[in-house]
Structures are given as C-alpha cells and as structure tokens.
Design a protein around this motif. Structure first.
Motif, short mmCIF file in Angstrom:
data_model
loop_
_atom_site.label_atom_id
_atom_site.label_comp_id
_atom_site.label_asym_id
_atom_site.label_seq_id
_atom_site.Cartn_x
_atom_site.Cartn_y
_atom_site.Cartn_z
N HIS A 130 0.65 -1.11 -0.05
CA HIS A 130 0.05 -0.24 0.50
C HIS A 130 0.80 1.72 -0.07
CE1 HIS A 130 -3.45 -2.23 0.33
NE2 HIS A 130 -3.40 -2.99 1.25
N ILE A 131 2.17 0.83 0.12
CA ILE A 131 3.31 2.74 -0.07
C ILE A 131 3.07 2.78 -1.74
CG2 ILE A 131 5.35 2.99 -0.04
CD1 ILE A 131 6.09 0.91 1.72
N PRO A 132 2.14 4.21 -1.35
CA PRO A 132 2.41 4.92 -3.15
C PRO A 132 3.66 4.90 -3.68
CG PRO A 132 1.28 6.13 -0.54
CD PRO A 132 2.17 5.20 -0.03
N GLY A 133 3.03 5.04 -5.05
CA GLY A 133 4.35 4.69 -5.80
C GLY A 133 5.28 3.49 -5.90
N GLY A 134 4.21 2.65 -5.75
CA GLY A 134 5.48 1.08 -5.13
C GLY A 134 6.74 0.87 -4.30
N MET A 150 10.82 0.94 11.26
CA MET A 150 11.17 0.36 9.35
C MET A 150 11.72 1.48 9.10
SD MET A 150 6.70 -0.24 9.54
CE MET A 150 5.77 1.19 9.97
N GLU A 151 11.84 1.58 7.90
CA GLU A 151 12.10 2.12 6.79
C GLU A 151 11.35 1.73 6.00
OE1 GLU A 151 16.77 2.06 5.52
OE2 GLU A 151 17.38 3.20 7.74
N ILE A 152 10.68 3.27 5.57
CA ILE A 152 10.15 3.31 3.80
C ILE A 152 10.15 3.86 2.74
CG2 ILE A 152 7.35 3.72 3.17
CD1 ILE A 152 6.48 3.65 5.95
N SER A 153 11.17 3.27 2.08
CA SER A 153 11.45 4.11 0.85
C SER A 153 10.12 4.50 -0.24
CB SER A 153 12.45 3.11 0.04
OG SER A 153 13.22 3.20 1.25
N ALA A 154 10.03 5.17 -0.99
CA ALA A 154 9.58 5.62 -2.02
C ALA A 154 9.90 7.59 -2.55
CB ALA A 154 8.14 6.14 -1.30
N MET A 155 9.65 7.21 -3.48
CA MET A 155 10.15 8.82 -4.61
C MET A 155 11.88 8.78 -4.50
SD MET A 155 6.31 10.95 -4.66
CE MET A 155 7.54 11.34 -2.67
N ALA A 156 12.29 8.22 -4.24
CA ALA A 156 13.76 8.01 -4.04
C ALA A 156 14.14 8.66 -2.02
CB ALA A 156 14.30 8.47 -5.53
#
Length: 99
Positions: free
Chosen positions: A28-32, A47-53
């Motif tokens: 469900h993280i936007p942008g894959g 946690m580490e959430i990575s999105a949009m670089a």
C-alpha cells in the motif's frame, strides 16, 4: 513528527497484529515503494519506508494502551508530511483493528 495510536488490546496482542499487518503494508505504499522492518527489542519496531527516491525512518513503540510512533521525514518530502503521517497512522490503525 510524533504520532500516537490508541488501542485497548494490550501490548502482546497489539504487537501480534502489527507483525501480521507488516507484509501487507508494503503493498500500500504509494508509488510502489518498499519497506524494511526490524524488531530491536520485544516491543520496539524500526522501519524504513522508501518511496520517490527517499527513505523515511519510522520507529514504533508498542505500549499497553497505544502505539507511539516517530516519523523522520526528509526535507525533500516535508511538503508531504501530512499525507505521509496520515498513511502511517491509518496503516497502523488498520493493523490494530484486524484480528
């Protein structure tokens, strides 16, 4: 940014539900985006959430009546801090409400 998510599950049940929900969270993280999660102690989750670089560190502490969260939003994403915080809070609330 700090967030608190109240619950009435007790520590062990809240942890169990968070553990169960983690595999679904990444979907469900936007942008894959992607996510990594580690438990440095019994009731602390990093946690580490990575999105949009960008990488967003999240620390959760599961307490008897709430989950306390700290989200460190990078400067590049400060304009998105509201939606990011809402995503994390909503995701945690969903995990806690599913048995």
């Amino acid at each position: 940014m700090d967030i608190d998510i109240p619950h009435d599950l007790g520590r062990d049940e809240a942890k169990r539900r968070v553990e169960q929900g983690l595999p679904k969270l990444e979907q469900h993280i936007p942008g894959g985006g992607t996510m990594t999660a580690t438990w440095p102690s019994d009731y602390a989750l990093d946690m580490e959430i990575s999105a949009m670089a960008q990488t967003i560190p999240v620390k959760l502490l599961i307490e008897e009546d709430k989950v306390r969260g700290t989200v460190s939003i990078p400067m590049f994403l400060k304009m998105m801090s509201g939606p990011i915080s809402d995503f994390i809070k909503t995701s945690a609330q969903k995990m806690l409400t599913k048995a």
